[in-house]
Structure formats: structure tokens, C-alpha cells
Design a protein around this motif. Sequence first.
Motif, PDB file in Angstrom:
ATOM      1  N   MET A   1       0.832  -1.172   0.000  1.00  0.00           N
ATOM      2  CA  MET A   1       0.000   0.000   0.000  1.00  0.00           C
ATOM      3  C   MET A   1       0.887   1.250   0.000  1.00  0.00           C
ATOM      4  O   MET A   1       1.907   1.305   0.669  1.00  0.00           O
ATOM      5  CB  MET A   1      -0.891  -0.017   1.247  1.00  0.00           C
ATOM      6  N   VAL A   2       0.466   2.251  -0.721  1.00  0.00           N
ATOM      7  CA  VAL A   2       1.218   3.506  -0.806  1.00  0.00           C
ATOM      8  C   VAL A   2       0.775   4.423   0.333  1.00  0.00           C
ATOM      9  O   VAL A   2      -0.413   4.584   0.593  1.00  0.00           O
ATOM     10  CB  VAL A   2       0.975   4.184  -2.172  1.00  0.00           C
ATOM     11  N   THR A   3       1.743   5.016   1.029  1.00  0.00           N
ATOM     12  CA  THR A   3       1.440   5.917   2.139  1.00  0.00           C
ATOM     13  C   THR A   3       2.146   7.253   1.964  1.00  0.00           C
ATOM     14  O   THR A   3       3.161   7.344   1.282  1.00  0.00           O
ATOM     15  CB  THR A   3       1.867   5.317   3.497  1.00  0.00           C
ATOM     16  N   ILE A   4       1.580   8.253   2.595  1.00  0.00           N
ATOM     17  CA  ILE A   4       2.202   9.576   2.684  1.00  0.00           C
ATOM     18  C   ILE A   4       2.645   9.717   4.130  1.00  0.00           C
ATOM     19  O   ILE A   4       1.815   9.640   5.041  1.00  0.00           O
ATOM     20  CB  ILE A   4       1.215  10.692   2.307  1.00  0.00           C
ATOM     21  N   ARG A   5       3.932   9.889   4.355  1.00  0.00           N
ATOM     22  CA  ARG A   5       4.447   9.957   5.720  1.00  0.00           C
ATOM     23  C   ARG A   5       5.702  10.819   5.780  1.00  0.00           C
ATOM     24  O   ARG A   5       6.186  11.307   4.769  1.00  0.00           O
ATOM     25  CB  ARG A   5       4.717   8.568   6.260  1.00  0.00           C
ATOM     26  N   LEU A   6       6.233  10.969   7.000  1.00  0.00           N
ATOM     27  CA  LEU A   6       7.410  11.794   7.222  1.00  0.00           C
ATOM     28  C   LEU A   6       8.675  10.941   7.200  1.00  0.00           C
ATOM     29  O   LEU A   6       8.670   9.815   7.696  1.00  0.00           O
ATOM     30  CB  LEU A   6       7.312  12.503   8.569  1.00  0.00           C
ATOM     31  N   ALA A   7       9.738  11.505   6.638  1.00  0.00           N
ATOM     32  CA  ALA A   7      11.064  10.891   6.685  1.00  0.00           C
ATOM     33  C   ALA A   7      11.970  11.885   7.402  1.00  0.00           C
ATOM     34  O   ALA A   7      12.025  13.062   7.035  1.00  0.00           O
ATOM     35  CB  ALA A   7      11.586  10.608   5.286  1.00  0.00           C
ATOM     36  N   ARG A   8      12.670  11.432   8.423  1.00  0.00           N
ATOM     37  CA  ARG A   8      13.490  12.337   9.231  1.00  0.00           C
ATOM     38  C   ARG A   8      14.856  12.550   8.596  1.00  0.00           C
ATOM     39  O   ARG A   8      15.478  11.640   8.079  1.00  0.00           O
ATOM     40  CB  ARG A   8      13.687  11.769  10.640  1.00  0.00           C
ATOM     41  N   SER A   9      15.296  13.789   8.667  1.00  0.00           N
ATOM     42  CA  SER A   9      16.663  14.141   8.285  1.00  0.00           C
ATOM     43  C   SER A   9      17.080  15.261   9.220  1.00  0.00           C
ATOM     44  O   SER A   9      16.401  15.548  10.186  1.00  0.00           O
ATOM     45  CB  SER A   9      16.729  14.546   6.810  1.00  0.00           C
ATOM     46  N   GLY A  10      18.182  15.892   8.954  1.00  0.00           N
ATOM     47  CA  GLY A  10      18.653  16.946   9.844  1.00  0.00           C
ATOM     48  C   GLY A  10      19.664  16.411  10.834  1.00  0.00           C
ATOM     49  O   GLY A  10      19.981  15.226  10.858  1.00  0.00           O
ATOM     50  N   TRP A  60      -2.035  12.159  -5.186  1.00  0.00           N
ATOM     51  CA  TRP A  60      -1.763  10.864  -4.562  1.00  0.00           C
ATOM     52  C   TRP A  60      -2.944  10.370  -3.743  1.00  0.00           C
ATOM     53  O   TRP A  60      -3.219   9.161  -3.707  1.00  0.00           O
ATOM     54  CB  TRP A  60      -0.499  10.940  -3.715  1.00  0.00           C
ATOM     55  N   LEU A  61      -3.673  11.274  -3.089  1.00  0.00           N
ATOM     56  CA  LEU A  61      -4.842  10.855  -2.321  1.00  0.00           C
ATOM     57  C   LEU A  61      -5.928  10.293  -3.237  1.00  0.00           C
ATOM     58  O   LEU A  61      -6.614   9.333  -2.887  1.00  0.00           O
ATOM     59  CB  LEU A  61      -5.383  12.022  -1.489  1.00  0.00           C
ATOM     60  N   GLU A  62      -6.081  10.887  -4.425  1.00  0.00           N
ATOM     61  CA  GLU A  62      -7.049  10.376  -5.400  1.00  0.00           C
ATOM     62  C   GLU A  62      -6.690   8.971  -5.862  1.00  0.00           C
ATOM     63  O   GLU A  62      -7.560   8.186  -6.224  1.00  0.00           O
ATOM     64  CB  GLU A  62      -7.113  11.304  -6.619  1.00  0.00           C
ATOM     65  N   ARG A  63      -5.421   8.648  -5.868  1.00  0.00           N
ATOM     66  CA  ARG A  63      -4.964   7.336  -6.320  1.00  0.00           C
ATOM     67  C   ARG A  63      -4.861   6.323  -5.181  1.00  0.00           C
ATOM     68  O   ARG A  63      -4.308   5.253  -5.362  1.00  0.00           O
ATOM     69  CB  ARG A  63      -3.636   7.465  -7.044  1.00  0.00           C
ATOM     70  N   GLY A  64      -5.372   6.682  -4.006  1.00  0.00           N
ATOM     71  CA  GLY A  64      -5.475   5.720  -2.926  1.00  0.00           C
ATOM     72  C   GLY A  64      -4.371   5.754  -1.889  1.00  0.00           C
ATOM     73  O   GLY A  64      -4.328   4.883  -1.021  1.00  0.00           O
ATOM     74  N   ALA A  65      -3.464   6.720  -1.941  1.00  0.00           N
ATOM     75  CA  ALA A  65      -2.424   6.821  -0.912  1.00  0.00           C
ATOM     76  C   ALA A  65      -3.077   7.192   0.412  1.00  0.00           C
ATOM     77  O   ALA A  65      -4.020   7.984   0.457  1.00  0.00           O
ATOM     78  CB  ALA A  65      -1.397   7.871  -1.301  1.00  0.00           C
ATOM     79  N   ARG A  66      -2.584   6.598   1.501  1.00  0.00           N
ATOM     80  CA  ARG A  66      -3.142   6.868   2.819  1.00  0.00           C
ATOM     81  C   ARG A  66      -2.113   7.605   3.661  1.00  0.00           C
ATOM     82  O   ARG A  66      -1.018   7.097   3.865  1.00  0.00           O
ATOM     83  CB  ARG A  66      -3.528   5.560   3.483  1.00  0.00           C
ATOM     84  N   PRO A  67      -2.456   8.800   4.158  1.00  0.00           N
ATOM     85  CA  PRO A  67      -1.505   9.545   4.995  1.00  0.00           C
ATOM     86  C   PRO A  67      -1.441   8.981   6.415  1.00  0.00           C
ATOM     87  O   PRO A  67      -2.435   8.459   6.932  1.00  0.00           O
ATOM     88  CB  PRO A  67      -2.068  10.960   4.997  1.00  0.00           C
TER      89      PRO A  67
END
Length: 87
Positions: A1-10, A60-67
Motif C-alpha cells: 500500500m502507498v502511504t504519505i508519511r514523514l522521513a526524518r533528516s537533519g 496521490w490521495l485520489e490514487r489511494g495513498a493513505r496519509p
Amino acid sequence: MVTIRLARSGAKKRPFYHLIVTESRNPRDGRFIERLGFYNPVAAGQEVPLKLDLERIDHWLERGARPSETAAGLIRKARKAAGAAEA
């Protein structure tokens, strides 16, 4: 499943997050499909704390990505700021 999430850097004690689209099985800071913006929780002065590409997020939300919960909150915050800027 495709998700929208945070990736840490810094740096250590200075977090900086990129909002990314990725496969849910990938590691947090691993491979991603697209970078949608950033969140800087320790922004000070003239630094921009949040910048998101809302058009690409909608795509991306229209294509089913879940945040994730955190990403959904940041998206709501960005939409609210964009609405206030238009008014």
C-alpha cells in the motif's frame, strides 16, 4: 500500500522532516516515490516551518495513498494556511 508519511533528516537535536510518498513496507528513511514538501519543527526567525505541494498531495490521495496521522495533521494545517492566504 502507498502511504504519505514523514522521513526524518537533519542533525542531532535539530530534526527536519520531508513529507514523502512511499510504499508502506519501505523503511522510514528509505526509498521513496516522490517528495511532497517539508516540515521544520524548530524553525526560528525567517525560516519556513511548513511547505507542502497540495496539488501533488491531492493527486496521490485520489490514487489511494493513505496519509499517516502526523502527515494528515500537517496537510490539514497547510490547507488551513492556504485558505487563509487566499481570503
